[in-house]
Write a protein that holds these residues in place. Structure first.
Motif, PDB file in Angstrom:
ATOM      1  N   VAL A  90      60.085   7.756 -30.456  1.00 27.43           N
ATOM      2  CA  VAL A  90      61.299   7.024 -31.767  1.00 27.43           C
ATOM      3  C   VAL A  90      62.874   7.539 -30.926  1.00 27.43           C
ATOM      4  CG1 VAL A  90      61.722   7.743 -34.021  1.00 27.43           C
ATOM      5  CG2 VAL A  90      60.336   7.070 -33.464  1.00 27.43           C
ATOM      6  N   ALA A  91      62.944   8.737 -30.565  1.00 26.90           N
ATOM      7  CA  ALA A  91      64.240   9.147 -30.629  1.00 26.90           C
ATOM      8  C   ALA A  91      64.544   8.719 -29.040  1.00 26.90           C
ATOM      9  CB  ALA A  91      64.755  10.821 -29.825  1.00 26.90           C
ATOM     10  N   ASN A  92      64.104   8.317 -29.058  1.00 28.32           N
ATOM     11  CA  ASN A  92      64.295   7.362 -26.856  1.00 28.32           C
ATOM     12  C   ASN A  92      64.696   5.804 -27.530  1.00 28.32           C
ATOM     13  OD1 ASN A  92      64.066   9.117 -24.969  1.00 28.32           O
ATOM     14  ND2 ASN A  92      62.133   8.073 -24.549  1.00 28.32           N
ATOM     15  N   PHE A  93      63.940   5.317 -28.621  1.00 31.48           N
ATOM     16  CA  PHE A  93      64.041   4.176 -29.274  1.00 31.48           C
ATOM     17  C   PHE A  93      65.313   4.283 -29.763  1.00 31.48           C
ATOM     18  CE2 PHE A  93      59.825   2.705 -28.088  1.00 31.48           C
ATOM     19  CZ  PHE A  93      60.202   1.771 -27.154  1.00 31.48           C
ATOM     20  N   ILE A  94      66.287   5.251 -30.605  1.00 27.33           N
ATOM     21  CA  ILE A  94      67.150   5.692 -31.594  1.00 27.33           C
ATOM     22  C   ILE A  94      67.974   5.168 -30.173  1.00 27.33           C
ATOM     23  CG2 ILE A  94      68.150   6.664 -33.246  1.00 27.33           C
ATOM     24  CD1 ILE A  94      66.062   7.443 -34.268  1.00 27.33           C
ATOM     25  N   GLY A  95      68.110   6.148 -29.198  1.00 30.32           N
ATOM     26  CA  GLY A  95      68.852   6.231 -28.696  1.00 30.32           C
ATOM     27  C   GLY A  95      69.750   4.817 -27.874  1.00 30.32           C
ATOM     28  N   LEU A  96      67.977   3.849 -27.302  1.00 34.70           N
ATOM     29  CA  LEU A  96      68.604   2.440 -26.711  1.00 34.70           C
ATOM     30  C   LEU A  96      69.064   2.279 -27.842  1.00 34.70           C
ATOM     31  CD1 LEU A  96      67.882   0.590 -24.803  1.00 34.70           C
ATOM     32  CD2 LEU A  96      65.853   0.474 -26.183  1.00 34.70           C
ATOM     33  N   GLY A  97      69.307   1.767 -29.369  1.00 33.75           N
ATOM     34  CA  GLY A  97      70.187   1.637 -30.080  1.00 33.75           C
ATOM     35  C   GLY A  97      71.013   1.305 -29.739  1.00 33.75           C
ATOM     36  N   ILE A  98      72.059   2.878 -30.001  1.00 31.40           N
ATOM     37  CA  ILE A  98      72.715   3.605 -29.961  1.00 31.40           C
ATOM     38  C   ILE A  98      73.561   3.161 -28.182  1.00 31.40           C
ATOM     39  CG2 ILE A  98      73.989   5.911 -29.494  1.00 31.40           C
ATOM     40  CD1 ILE A  98      72.535   6.534 -31.063  1.00 31.40           C
ATOM     41  N   PRO A 156      64.242  -5.036 -21.706  1.00 35.02           N
ATOM     42  CA  PRO A 156      62.256  -5.211 -21.390  1.00 35.02           C
ATOM     43  C   PRO A 156      62.359  -3.915 -20.119  1.00 35.02           C
ATOM     44  CG  PRO A 156      63.701  -7.026 -21.180  1.00 35.02           C
ATOM     45  CD  PRO A 156      64.283  -6.716 -21.132  1.00 35.02           C
ATOM     46  N   GLY A 157      63.736  -3.803 -18.966  1.00 34.02           N
ATOM     47  CA  GLY A 157      63.541  -2.497 -18.579  1.00 34.02           C
ATOM     48  C   GLY A 157      64.139  -1.486 -19.314  1.00 34.02           C
ATOM     49  N   ASP A 158      64.733  -1.027 -19.831  1.00 30.38           N
ATOM     50  CA  ASP A 158      65.590   0.043 -20.695  1.00 30.38           C
ATOM     51  C   ASP A 158      63.845   0.889 -21.536  1.00 30.38           C
ATOM     52  OD1 ASP A 158      67.532   0.636 -19.529  1.00 30.38           O
ATOM     53  OD2 ASP A 158      68.801  -0.582 -20.487  1.00 30.38           O
ATOM     54  N   ILE A 159      63.435  -0.751 -22.410  1.00 29.98           N
ATOM     55  CA  ILE A 159      62.715  -0.388 -22.885  1.00 29.98           C
ATOM     56  C   ILE A 159      61.229   0.709 -22.494  1.00 29.98           C
ATOM     57  CG2 ILE A 159      60.253  -0.807 -24.188  1.00 29.98           C
ATOM     58  CD1 ILE A 159      62.454  -3.684 -25.492  1.00 29.98           C
ATOM     59  N   CYS A 160      61.420  -0.052 -20.425  1.00 29.28           N
ATOM     60  CA  CYS A 160      60.368   0.821 -19.977  1.00 29.28           C
ATOM     61  C   CYS A 160      60.963   2.384 -20.173  1.00 29.28           C
ATOM     62  CB  CYS A 160      60.349  -0.238 -18.659  1.00 29.28           C
ATOM     63  SG  CYS A 160      59.114  -1.665 -19.314  1.00 29.28           S
ATOM     64  N   LEU A 161      61.864   2.493 -19.169  1.00 31.26           N
ATOM     65  CA  LEU A 161      62.689   3.839 -19.097  1.00 31.26           C
ATOM     66  C   LEU A 161      62.084   4.342 -20.595  1.00 31.26           C
ATOM     67  CD1 LEU A 161      65.540   2.943 -17.152  1.00 31.26           C
ATOM     68  CD2 LEU A 161      63.103   3.200 -16.384  1.00 31.26           C
ATOM     69  N   CYS A 162      62.595   4.117 -21.558  1.00 33.05           N
ATOM     70  CA  CYS A 162      62.083   5.108 -22.735  1.00 33.05           C
ATOM     71  C   CYS A 162      60.658   5.495 -22.719  1.00 33.05           C
ATOM     72  CB  CYS A 162      61.882   4.016 -24.162  1.00 33.05           C
ATOM     73  SG  CYS A 162      63.690   3.842 -25.029  1.00 33.05           S
ATOM     74  N   PHE A 163      59.673   4.569 -22.584  1.00 32.50           N
ATOM     75  CA  PHE A 163      58.655   5.453 -22.362  1.00 32.50           C
ATOM     76  C   PHE A 163      58.443   6.577 -21.147  1.00 32.50           C
ATOM     77  CE2 PHE A 163      57.919   1.476 -24.850  1.00 32.50           C
ATOM     78  CZ  PHE A 163      56.764   2.218 -25.646  1.00 32.50           C
ATOM     79  N   ILE A 164      59.029   6.226 -19.981  1.00 27.99           N
ATOM     80  CA  ILE A 164      58.676   7.369 -18.880  1.00 27.99           C
ATOM     81  C   ILE A 164      59.390   8.266 -18.863  1.00 27.99           C
ATOM     82  CG2 ILE A 164      59.870   7.294 -16.741  1.00 27.99           C
ATOM     83  CD1 ILE A 164      59.156   4.141 -16.223  1.00 27.99           C
ATOM     84  N   ALA A 165      60.902   7.969 -19.333  1.00 20.87           N
ATOM     85  CA  ALA A 165      61.664   9.101 -20.126  1.00 20.87           C
ATOM     86  C   ALA A 165      60.366  10.542 -21.657  1.00 20.87           C
ATOM     87  CB  ALA A 165      63.222   9.057 -20.703  1.00 20.87           C
ATOM     88  N   ALA A 166      59.831   9.373 -21.920  1.00 20.63           N
ATOM     89  CA  ALA A 166      59.249   9.991 -23.015  1.00 20.63           C
ATOM     90  C   ALA A 166      57.825  11.279 -22.658  1.00 20.63           C
ATOM     91  CB  ALA A 166      58.633   9.452 -24.341  1.00 20.63           C
ATOM     92  N   ILE A 167      57.503  10.406 -21.518  1.00 25.19           N
ATOM     93  CA  ILE A 167      56.272  10.960 -21.075  1.00 25.19           C
ATOM     94  C   ILE A 167      56.811  12.004 -19.940  1.00 25.19           C
ATOM     95  CG2 ILE A 167      54.578  10.608 -18.765  1.00 25.19           C
ATOM     96  CD1 ILE A 167      54.106   7.814 -19.806  1.00 25.19           C
ATOM     97  N   LEU A 168      58.019  11.557 -19.438  1.00 19.98           N
ATOM     98  CA  LEU A 168      58.658  13.272 -18.063  1.00 19.98           C
ATOM     99  C   LEU A 168      59.241  14.555 -19.894  1.00 19.98           C
ATOM    100  CD1 LEU A 168      60.623  10.828 -15.840  1.00 19.98           C
ATOM    101  CD2 LEU A 168      58.297  11.747 -15.471  1.00 19.98           C
ATOM    102  N   ALA A 169      59.758  13.765 -20.578  1.00 23.86           N
ATOM    103  CA  ALA A 169      60.208  15.042 -21.640  1.00 23.86           C
ATOM    104  C   ALA A 169      58.574  15.753 -22.525  1.00 23.86           C
ATOM    105  CB  ALA A 169      60.881  13.811 -22.384  1.00 23.86           C
ATOM    106  N   LYS A 170      57.777  15.154 -22.326  1.00 19.72           N
ATOM    107  CA  LYS A 170      56.664  15.993 -23.486  1.00 19.72           C
ATOM    108  C   LYS A 170      56.246  16.257 -21.622  1.00 19.72           C
ATOM    109  CE  LYS A 170      53.720  16.205 -25.797  1.00 19.72           C
ATOM    110  NZ  LYS A 170      53.791  17.528 -26.703  1.00 19.72           N
ATOM    111  N   ARG A 171      56.199  16.435 -21.337  1.00 19.04           N
ATOM    112  CA  ARG A 171      56.180  17.412 -19.653  1.00 19.04           C
ATOM    113  C   ARG A 171      56.994  18.503 -19.661  1.00 19.04           C
ATOM    114  NH1 ARG A 171      50.630  15.223 -16.781  1.00 19.04           N
ATOM    115  NH2 ARG A 171      50.754  16.880 -15.748  1.00 19.04           N
TER     116      ARG A 171
END
Length: 182
Positions: free
Chosen positions: A115-123, A159-174
């Motif tokens: 959610v934070a990443n998608f808000i960041g994407l919108g910004i 589309p590429g940045d949406i993929c990066l949102c998921f990658i960033a979330a997974i990396l950040a969680k770990r």
């Protein structure tokens, strides 16, 4: 206390450098180049927190504006007149917001990070597209309509940045617990 300041400075410097490197990892799309800057600016906020994340990305913007060729298409003060500079402004703000939204380690879930990443994407896209429109239409007098703006500055790149949102979330969680325990 001193060790915390040194750690913070080192992490800020690391994410400033990663954002600069990310500018040169490009996938060619028309108008606005797709780079990995978004990934590293989101990770800066997610892993360092709002303040330090924004400082690291702000330092990247500052270094590029003073002349280091670390932006996707060079560097220097003239870059303020480049329509794509709005995305860099968006990076700073988005890293702050995503960082603030995820600073507390307790209860942080992959969903909250996304959610934070998608808000960041919108910004990032909001700032980038508004800046692009204003610079093109009112400063450098190369008019762009709303549909071409939406097509080239959003639809082709998001589309590429949406993929990066998921990658960033997974990396950040770990990585977030690891950095917190350093």
């Amino acid at each position: 206390m001193k060790q915390t300041k040194v750690k913070s400075m080192a992490l800020c410097a690391l994410f400033t450098a990663l954002t600069a490197v990310g500018a040169f990892i490009k996938i060619p799309v028309p108008v606005v180049p797709f780079t990995l800057q978004f990934l590293f600016t989101m990770l800066a906020g997610l892993l360092l927190g709002g303040k330090l994340g924004a400082i690291s990305v702000g330092l990247y913007a500052f270094l590029g504006l003073v002349g280091l060729p670390i932006f996707a298409e060079g560097g220097g003060l003239w870059y303020l007149l480049k329509p794509s500079f709005g995305y860099i402004i968006g990076f700073v703000v988005a890293s702050y917001v995503t960082g603030k939204m995820t600073e507390k380690l307790e209860g942080i879930t992959l969903g909250k990070i996304l959610v934070a990443n998608f808000i960041g994407l919108g910004i990032v896209y909001g700032a980038g597209m508004v800046y692009y429109y204003v610079i093109c239409n009112f400063v450098i007098h190369t008019p762009i309509g709303l549909w071409p703006l939406f097509l080239y500055c959003f639809l082709l790149a998001v589309p590429g940045d949406i993929c990066l949102c998921f990658i960033a979330a997974i990396l950040a969680k770990r990585l977030k617990p690891v950095i917190a325990n350093m």
